[in-house]
Design a protein around this motif. Sequence first.
Motif, short mmCIF file in Angstrom:
data_model
loop_
_atom_site.label_atom_id
_atom_site.label_comp_id
_atom_site.label_asym_id
_atom_site.label_seq_id
_atom_site.Cartn_x
_atom_site.Cartn_y
_atom_site.Cartn_z
N ALA A 162 0.84 -1.21 0.00
CA ALA A 162 0.00 0.00 0.00
C ALA A 162 0.87 1.25 0.00
CB ALA A 162 -0.93 -0.01 1.21
N GLU A 163 1.93 1.23 0.80
CA GLU A 163 2.84 2.37 0.87
C GLU A 163 3.53 2.62 -0.47
OE1 GLU A 163 6.82 3.64 3.38
OE2 GLU A 163 5.55 2.04 4.16
N VAL A 164 3.94 1.54 -1.13
CA VAL A 164 4.62 1.64 -2.43
C VAL A 164 3.68 2.18 -3.50
CG1 VAL A 164 5.48 0.19 -4.32
CG2 VAL A 164 6.45 -0.06 -2.04
N LEU A 165 2.43 1.71 -3.49
CA LEU A 165 1.46 2.23 -4.46
C LEU A 165 1.24 3.73 -4.27
CD1 LEU A 165 -1.24 -0.63 -4.37
CD2 LEU A 165 0.51 -0.25 -6.12
N GLY A 166 1.12 4.12 -3.00
CA GLY A 166 0.98 5.54 -2.71
C GLY A 166 2.21 6.33 -3.14
N ALA A 167 3.37 5.77 -2.87
CA ALA A 167 4.63 6.44 -3.23
C ALA A 167 4.77 6.61 -4.73
CB ALA A 167 5.82 5.66 -2.67
N PHE A 168 4.32 5.62 -5.50
CA PHE A 168 4.39 5.72 -6.96
C PHE A 168 3.58 6.93 -7.43
CE2 PHE A 168 3.16 5.14 -11.29
CZ PHE A 168 4.17 4.44 -11.91
#
Length: 533
Positions: free
Chosen positions: A334-340
């Motif tokens: 979830a954090e990575v998707l947000g970061a993208f």
Amino acid sequence: MAPRVLVSDKLSPTAVQIFKDRGVEVDYLPDIGKDKEKLAEIIGEYDGLAIRSATKVTAKLIEAATNLKVVGRAGIGVDNVDIPAASRRGIIVMNTPFGNSITTAEHAVSLMFAVARQIPEANASTHAGKWEKNRFMGVEITGKTLGVVGCGNIGSIVATRGVGLKMHVIAFDPFLSEKRAVELGIEKVELDELLARADFITLHTPLTDKTRNLINAKSIARMKDGVRIINCARGGLIVEKDLIDALKSGKVAGAGIDVFETEPATENPLFGMENVVCTPHLGAATSEAQENVALQVAEQMSDYLIKGAVTNAINMPSITAEEAPRLKPFIKLAEVLGAFVGQVTDDAIKEVEILFDGQVATMNTRALVSAALAGLIRPQVADVNMVSAPIMAKERGVILSEIKRDKSGVFDGYIKLTVKTATKTRAIAGTCFSDGKPRFIQIKGINLEAEVGEHMLYTTNQDAPGIIGLLGTVLGKSDVNIANFQLGRNRAGGDAIALLYLDAPIPEDVLAELRSNPKIDSAKPLHFDINGG
């Protein structure tokens, strides 16, 4: 390096030992909580702060707490902690709402009996050698109506005790369901009805902006003549002047007060009134309760600092020790998707929609939402985390929606994040495989399967021959090594994307060369903290 915790109020030696047994370094300085200056001087050295009610965790102290990750309150009340300030700094605030529930409930029932039968005054009179049998005419509680304001942990225990005493119990609590009321054997009512019907009113609600001064001249006027009021919750719930006036007039026949507007309460107009029983905030004052809350706070803080489990947090979704290992990969996803999306979006974010599909929809999605927001905001605010992200999103007026649905595709479960600005909508989806590593599975509606790396390059272009060669040539001549290369398109000759996993950050001059090429619509360097949190 082991996390460090400061215990700044008196706590059980057993609790201190729990920290040590769990691998947490602990400094037990039970008097330092009263010394604001000294506490502020040393707080920067600690990851955790364990307190009772004496330590005041103010915004000023939080500012000095540069390494603080968690504040643990041994007890239920957290009005001595500036929760908004802690949340903005990403500090979790925990309490122990269950350790003293029975003790506080029993004290409320004790005060109800004491007020009904004037036991303290009768005791003092008898000890003084008087025999004033006719003076102390009490009332029975059997058959009377008990109004419980706030039917949570403590209020529900008081309610069941009232039922056991053959009282008719009515309760007001916005979160009390009809089903739960039936289970407790009580009647759910609105506040106005409770005030009008109850013979005894007992308060068990937290002190918030909505509940402050709940009992005042106006609400007392709605009550029965001769009502008796019990407060073992928080002093600010009652306007003491209005209660005193009602006691003097006889509108209120008696009151049992354990908490006061100002504490310690060494002087108060309630003291000495014949129809009032006062105790010095004894709601949680049993040896069992004091031990229980101390042990609980030590266990909760240790579990968070060592395992990442979050229990009884005021400003963060709970994550149990059992679910933490299963949830952790999806929190990272979830954090990575947000970061993208955060790294490819320059405009102000207006709306965020998070879709949980399949097995992910059965998980603790509140924690996943917090993680996605943290990743989304971090490119603009570096020190944001799962605690502070929802606060920041709300402050920025971001509209947040969450959707859960059963499995709908080839993956057992995935997360899809859609972000809208004033001009654009961006969407990305990802999942975790059995190795626990996050994967991108869809970007801009284009399917692909890409491993997440620390350094990546994301490009968009019109689908045409030569793009692979162009990217490989430009990066190769600058000694930028490609670890992984994924392509996708929505249709032949349509929109296409490329996602490259690189061994090192892409140099600015190489990025500029790519952006200047007419075949490339956009090129964005990406960075992901794949090993953190």
